[in-house]
Structure formats: C-alpha cells, structure tokens
Design an enzyme around this catalytic site. Structure first.
Site, mmCIF file in Angstrom:
data_model
loop_
_atom_site.group_PDB
_atom_site.id
_atom_site.type_symbol
_atom_site.label_atom_id
_atom_site.label_comp_id
_atom_site.label_asym_id
_atom_site.label_seq_id
_atom_site.Cartn_x
_atom_site.Cartn_y
_atom_site.Cartn_z
ATOM 1 N N ASP A 85 0.800 -1.120 -0.159
ATOM 2 C CA ASP A 85 0.325 -0.188 0.284
ATOM 3 C C ASP A 85 0.814 0.978 0.223
ATOM 4 O O ASP A 85 0.311 2.371 0.183
ATOM 5 C CB ASP A 85 -1.403 -0.132 1.372
HETATM 6 C C1 BGC Z 1 -2.607 -4.224 4.877
HETATM 7 C C2 BGC Z 1 -2.500 -4.621 3.619
HETATM 8 C C3 BGC Z 1 -1.089 -4.330 2.672
HETATM 9 C C4 BGC Z 1 0.334 -4.752 3.670
HETATM 10 C C5 BGC Z 1 1.388 -3.347 2.892
HETATM 11 C C6 BGC Z 1 -1.215 -4.018 5.103
HETATM 12 O O1 BGC Z 1 -1.268 -2.794 6.726
HETATM 13 O O2 BGC Z 1 -3.255 -4.581 5.656
HETATM 14 O O3 BGC Z 1 -3.636 -4.686 2.903
HETATM 15 O O4 BGC Z 1 -0.649 -5.230 2.053
HETATM 16 O O5 BGC Z 1 -0.100 -3.606 4.504
HETATM 17 O O6 BGC Z 1 1.654 -2.519 2.871
#
Ligand code: BGC
Length: 813
Positions: free
Chosen positions: A487
C-alpha cells in the site's frame, strides 16, 4: 546473547498462553467473540467491546495511546479493609500475592490473590449471544471471615467510536441511562435514531451503583483510585449527559474457605422501530431480560463455556500434526489457526494498533485471510467471498475496503489498487479446493452492491483477470494504480502535502508508466489457477485465452522484469527501474522475489534459484527477511509512503512478516527445504517466544505484522500484532507447502518440503466427508514423494483421491 526476561509460557494441554507477570513489555491481548459481539481484552483486563463494527457500534470506551498505557477496560475493584486491589493488577496496581492471566481460545481467565482472597474472572462471549460474560469467583483462602466491598466498572462509548473522541460539544449533553434492579442500561441516542442499547448486569442483589463517571471517579482522581471505591461508598449517581458508566456495588461476606460466583453480563440489544419503548422514554427491556435469564446462574454460564470450548475442539480437530517438535506443533495445531480465525473476524479493524475507526474489511486482506480458515468454517468463507465480490465494479476493479456493518464499499478510500482483483481468484479457488463446492461459481453477485446488476461469481473472476490484462503498461507488465500489495509504494501519487493521504491522493493514471512485478507474479500464479479451473469446468476456450495471457506475462517478466540476480520490483511513473542494482537504495525488494518465484518464472533459466539466493544474501537477517535493501534514507517524491518511514520500519526495510512466507513458498516449490525451514523458524512465534520476549515486546503467541529490520534502531522489536495477513500466509505455508498437505479439486495432494533433519510425522486431516491419517517418512529428503499407500494400496501420482470415510495413508519420500 543477552538473557531475556520471560513473562509467561505456553500451556499446550489447555491451549493457553499463561502470563505470570502483569507488567508485560506491551499489553498482551486476546480476542473474545466469534460472530457478532466482539471484545478485545488485555492481560490486565483492559480493552473494549463492540457489536459487528468497531467504529459504528462501539459499546465500551477505550482511549488509544494513553498514559498510562492500556487504561480503561472492565475492572473489578475489591476493597478489603484499607486495601483496594484488582484481580488483573490494573488499574490500582496494588502488588498482588499471585497473578496469572490465561489467554485461551476465545476466552481469558485472570486470577489475582491478595491477603487471603482469590479473585478469578473468566471472560468470554457465549456462542450466538450478544454479550460478554464475566464470571467472577471470589474465594476466601484465609482463616478469618472476610467482609469485602466489590465494585464493578465499565465505561460506555457513545456508539460511534470516531465522534465519541471528538464531538464533545454534543457528547457531553447526550448521555442517558436507566437503572433497574441489578442492571444498568445505556441508552444514549436511543430516543432518536438508534434502535439499540447496551446493559451491564450482575446476577446478585446490589447495595448501590454509579452511572456518572465524574461522580464515581472524582474529577481529580483516576481509574487507579476512584473516589467511590476508595471511600467504600457508592453514590447511586444517575448520568445525565457527561460520561455515562456502569458500576455495581456489592457487599460480600466470605467465611474461611468459602467461595462465591458472580456473573456479570455486558449485553447488546436491538429492538424493532415500533417496539422500542415500554412507556415514554422507558426502553423496552424484554430482550434484555430474556438474555439475562439465559445466563443468570453459574451452571448456565459453565454450560455456555463448555459449548465454546467444544467449538474450538472441533475447529482444531480438522488439521492436526504430530511432529515431536513442540514449538512447531503448538503453532500449527493451536495458535496459528486461532490467529487466522481472529483475522477473519476482525480483518484489520480493531487491535491495540488498529483503533477500530480507520479501516473496514480489506478486499485483498479478506481474500488472503480466507486461506487461513476455509478448512474450519467453509460456509462463512463462502459468504465472505460473495460479500467481497459484491464490492467489485463492472470493469473488474473494486473498492479497496468495505464496512462490515453495511457491507458497502468504503468511499473514503475508493479503488484503484490494481492487485486487488486477482485476490478474488486466490480466495475462491482455495474455497472450491477445500469444499468441492463448484456451485459457488453460479451464485449471482452484484456490482457495487447495486441490485439488478448481478452476474455469476465466475463472471466476476473473469473480469478480475481481465482487469489486469486491460491495464498493462509499456513493458506489457501490469500497471500498478494507486499501489499493489504494498500500500505504500505509491508511484502515481506525488505528494508534497503532509495533510494528504498517500493512498487516496491523486492517482495520476494519465501517462503513467508505473508497472508492478509483484502483480505480474500474482497474475501468473492466479492465472494458472484460473486456467486449471476453466479446464475443470470444461471452458476450454477461456482456458486457452487465459493461458496465452499468462504466457505473455511470463515472457514480459523474463524480458523486462529481471535484473540479473533478482526480479525488479517495478517501473516508476517515468518508466525508470525500481528494485534494481542501478538504484542507489532499495536495490532489491521482497515482494517480486516472492511472487515471481511462486510463479516459477524463469525457473528453467536459473532465475528462481538466483532470486532465492539473493533474498538470503541481501534481505535475510537474524529476525527474518526485510522488505527492501538497502533501506531508503530519504523521502522520494516519486515513490510515496514507502520512503516516508525511518529506516528499518514498516514498508521501508522492516521485516514485514506477511511477505516472508511468499519467499518460503518459493523455496518449497524449488525444493529447498533447509532454506524454507530456516526462514520459517525465524518468524515462528514459538521460536521468538523462547529467545526474545523483551526485545520483541508484542504477544509471543501470535505473529505481528512487522518486526524492525536490520537497518532499524532496534532490530527485532515487533509491532502491529494480531491482525495481519501473516497469519493466513504462515498457515498456508506450513500446512500446504512445508508439511505438504494440499487440498485439490479431486483429493489431497501430498507434496512436503522439509529440512533434512525432519523426522517422521503424522497429520490428521478432515477433508469434506473424509478423515485422513497421513504419516510421512521423510528419510532425510527435502522434497519428492516416492510412494503413497492409501489404505494398504499404492496410489499413482501424488494426489490421494477423495472418498468419504476414514483412511490411513503412508507416504515415503
Ligand atoms: C495492509 C495490507 C497491505 C500491507 C502492505 C497492511 O497494513 O493491510 O493490505 O498489503 O499493509 O502495505
């Protein structure tokens, strides 16, 4: 190595973690509730409860990031002469003669002793009921008669946890309660649009109560020394506005050796619009009375507790391993599966790091969580898949999150995360392989929850694949959109404004060349699954169409996704390489190594082996594999949030446990059992528990999302425990790839990948209507099944064909 202090230990027989010192390095919590009513509870009884949605239906109040830490919860104050104490030590912090907290499967038992009195509280949410039970047992272990003054305490949240924390000009005037016998009702906003209220009850006569916080605590006192308790005198206060609470006051006399139970109930009730009131402003308590009557004796409570324990017996009976290695067995048989269920229930919404107001259920998160629990509760997995698919758009894109209460897509975050659609294939295939239920593909599922737009679930899968194909960049690799799994890799965001969110600001899609190798690998893995599914369904044209797309993607990765020693991570907006030896920092990233090795792209050319070796060389450290290396030392406008974190934390070179299993599966597919095991053991909680309780800080019985990486100030420090995709990935990895028991359409595929040191082990696996006892003889081999004998007869190949009934399987490697 410095000897680290220990705060507890595993009790495998009872499936509990036993905390023996209340001053853990961070609150060590547990979760109560399985379907609608949920609670978080720390080892000192801190935490809160909610109904379905931690934001919109918060029942009790909790203040995050408070001083002291973890202040607020369900507290019992015991006043014995001049001494006031709590069984969970907090909030009074009176030194106890004995303290123990046992976190079990959906229950917690906290016991304290002081001056010859034992107070033990069992907390749990009974199955199918909207309440938290707190069974308090007081026992006089001394030789004198004890006259105790007991005060209970809960603080109500004004329902919406977000506005509860900010809209004080209104909040201080709306609070309302009713008191009836031993029950305190919380009915704020019930007079207008709410059709729900909460109550706090005890199954004994009370000698007083309080419902107004300031009257009970005193404006200049604290939870540690509430005035009413310190003086031993309840005020019988009625809250009007301000902050409503619920406190019962009970005088308890205990003869030497005598013990008494009190059942406290924190309940939640909903009424129909035309049945809300009994009289003007008097709430209809019929349902509350009924609920109370179901749990008003020790016997009824004990029965409800036995039912909860039986549920967990059943859930944990579906996959059981005996390897002779306690540390592995307890994670596989108990804690990993338990954490998977918790992440299924809570997604990423409410933990001691997730405040319950920020996020709903993630589209990708929930699909991944599915592989962690689908074997235990297939019907709920089925429903979850339909719910998730219902938030998709006609072009295959989807909302990144949805709200559990309404099941609607979350507009605040929107869509545009281009990995999201693929995860629907991942979840659905896992469901069908577990259950054999192909009928789910014929379910009619809407777009964006709009009635009238329904198409079959299979159609949703198809448009999911198409969404990737329709969004390719200049190298014919998938365009990343706002972000892929990571993200924080925001290649189309370009933000210099600290008040903007990296995830939702500007997704400059016009002219972008930002492509993701992570999505490329994910597309190949899920694409192969999709092709196999189509063949199974006799859709040969569709299978051929998608096989072509998968082959094209593989070719694109080989051509433009390889850096010589590892897979590139991405191309940025301008088409420049990310995760390449040419970069100054972050030359290598874990996500693309994981997904492209899982997809086995270029295995025949040695690419997989080189990539896996590079993970060991550049990413691995004592506590696991970091996300990228070297860490970013400065903010890069074109990369977004990933470069906003200090070195070694979170997505900037933290050990993001979630993605370690991807590389481990890559290792397993490549047959490198020793390497797979050594990566796995580094992030296996039971191994960490033994060595690093103080350093690691967070709960030693579950995985956390992130452990500080080798570039961090304090490598090995864990954060964001409990709610993480790590749970499901650890489960998927160990159950299917290491121990090698893999559900498939027509049976169970046996394909372990083990360290050379592995000895014989047995897995009991319930699968649909069958019950298999599978014993594996590794014979020092890391990979490769030589023979399988099913009920005394040799089997061709590696799939045990499905047949209902009990079966014994012998596997020789
Ligand atoms: C989120 C995931 C994401 C991951 C890496 C997590 O906090 O829930 O959806 O893939 O972070 O960014």
């Amino acid at each position: 190595m410095e000897q680290q202090k220990r705060y507890g230990h595993f009790d495998d027989q009872h499936r509990e973690y036993v905390i023996t010192d209340p001053q853990t390095p961070w609150p060590w919590i547990n979760y109560l509730g399985n379907e609608d009513f949920f609670s978080l509870i720390s080892n000192t009884a801190g935490g809160y409860s909610f109904y379905k949605d931690a934001k919109f239906r918060r029942i009790t109040r909790y203040r995050y990031n408070n001083v002291p830490m973890d202040n607020g919860g369900r507290y019992f104050y015991i006043k014995d002469g001049d001494t006031v104490w709590n069984p969970g030590w907090k909030p009074c912090k009176t030194p106890l003669d004995f303290y123990e907290c046992r976190h079990g499967m959906s229950y917690t038992r906290i016991t304290g002793k002081k001056n010859g009195v034992e107070a033990s509280v069992l907390f749990f949410v009974p199955l199918k009921k909207w309440c938290e039970v707190q069974k308090l047992t007081l026992k006089n272990e001394s030789k004198e008669v004890k006259q105790l003054k007991l005060f209970s305490f809960e603080e109500w949240c004004l329902w919406n946890a977000a506005t509860d924390m900010e809209n004080f000009q209104r909040n201080f005037s709306t609070g309302e309660v009713e008191i009836e016998g031993s029950t305190i009702y919380h009915k704020t906003e019930y007079r207008e649009r709410r059709n729900h209220y909460a109550f706090y009850h005890v199954n004994a006569p009370i000698q007083g109560f309080d419902t107004d916080r300031e009257t009970f605590v005193g404006l200049y006192n604290e939870f540690a020394d509430p005035q009413a308790v310190m003086e031993g005198k309840p005020r019988n206060s009625h809250a009007h506005g301000w902050s409503p609470i619920a406190s019962h006051y009970i005088e308890v006399t205990l003869q030497p050796g005598e013990s008494k139970d009190f059942v406290f109930l924190l309940g939640y009730i909903e009424n129909e619009q035309d049945e809300k009131f009994e009289a003007l402003q008097v709430i209809n308590k019929k349902k509350a009375h009924a609920l109370i009557a179901e749990l008003d004796t020790t016997e009824k409570v004990d029965k409800a507790f036995a039912e909860l324990c039986a549920l967990w017996d059943n859930l944990l009976n579906i996959y059981k391993v005996r390897t002779g290695n306690d540390k592995l067995d307890r994670m596989v048989n108990i804690w990993n599966q338990y954490q998977c269920m918790v992440t299924f229930n809570f997604s990423r919404s409410a933990s001691f790091f997730e405040s319950g107001v920020g996020r709903g259920m993630g589209f990708r998160d929930s699909n991944q969580d599915l592989v962690g629990f689908v074997h235990q509760i297939p019907p709920r997995a089925r429903q979850r898949i339909i719910d998730i698919a219902s938030t998709q758009f006609p072009d295959g894109g989807c909302y990144h999150q949805y709200q559990p209460l309404t099941k609607r897509g979350n507009n605040d975050i929107g869509g545009g995360f281009n990995d999201d659609p693929c995860w629907l294939i991942f979840g659905t295939v896992a469901y069908i392989k577990e259950t054999g239920d192909f009928s789910i593909l014929d379910e009619m599922v809407p777009f964006d929850n709009q009635p009238g737009t329904e198409v079959t679930l299979f159609e949703h899968l198809k448009i999911s694949m198409n969404h990737v194909i329709n969004n390719l960049g200049p190298h014919l690799l998938p365009l990343i959109g706002r972000a892929d799994w990571n993200d924080c890799l925001n290649l189309n965001c370009f933000s210099w404004d600290p008040n903007e969110s990296f995830q939702t600001t500007e997704n400059v899609s016009e002219g972008t060349k930002a492509e993701s190798l992570m999505i490329a690998g994910l597309f190949v893995v899920t694409g192969k699954d999709y092709v196999a599914l189509c063949k199974k369904l006799g859709k040969t044209d569709e299978a051929a169409r998608m096989q072509k797309a998968v082959d094209a993607m593989i070719a694109a990765v080989k051509k433009d996704g390889w850096d010589g020693e590892w897979y590139l991570r991405a191309y940025d907006f301008y088409g420049r390489k990310i995760g390449s030896n040419e970069n100054d920092e972050a030359k290598i990233f874990i996500e693309s190594q994981g997904w492209c090795t899982m997809a086995e792209i270029g295995a025949e050319d040695g690419m997989v082996a080189k990539s896996l070796d590079s993970c060991k060389k550049y990413l691995e450290c004592e506590h696991g594999m970091v996300l990228n290396n070297p860490a970013f030392s400065k903010y890069i406008y074109e990369y977004g949030e990933i470069s906003s974190y200090p070195e070694g934390y979170k997505e900037n070179a933290g050990i993001f446990c979630h993605n370690n299993p991807w590389v481990i599966i890559g290792e397993c597919l490549a047959g490198r059992g020793n390497d797979a095991w050594s990566h796995y053991a580094k992030i296996l909680p039971s191994y960490v528990e033994e060595k690093y309780q103080t350093l690691h800080k967070v709960e030693p019985y579950v995985n956390c999302q992130m452990v500080a990486g080798k570039d961090a100030f304090k490598p090995g420090e864990g954060k964001n425990s409990w709610l993480t995709g790590t749970a499901a990935w650890m489960w998927y990895t160990v159950s299917e790839f290491i121990l090698g028991i893999k559900p498939d359409y027509d049976g169970i595929r046996i394909d372990p990948c083990l360290p050379e040191t592995a000895t014989d082990y047995t897995v009991n696996r319930k699968f649909r209507e069958a019950d298999y006892e599978i014993t594996i003889h590794p014979n020092g081999q890391q990979k490769g099944v030589k023979s399988i004998v099913l009920d005394g007869k040799p089997v061709d190949g590696t799939v045990i064909p499905y047949a209902p009934g009990k079966h014994v399987v012998e596997v020789t490697m």
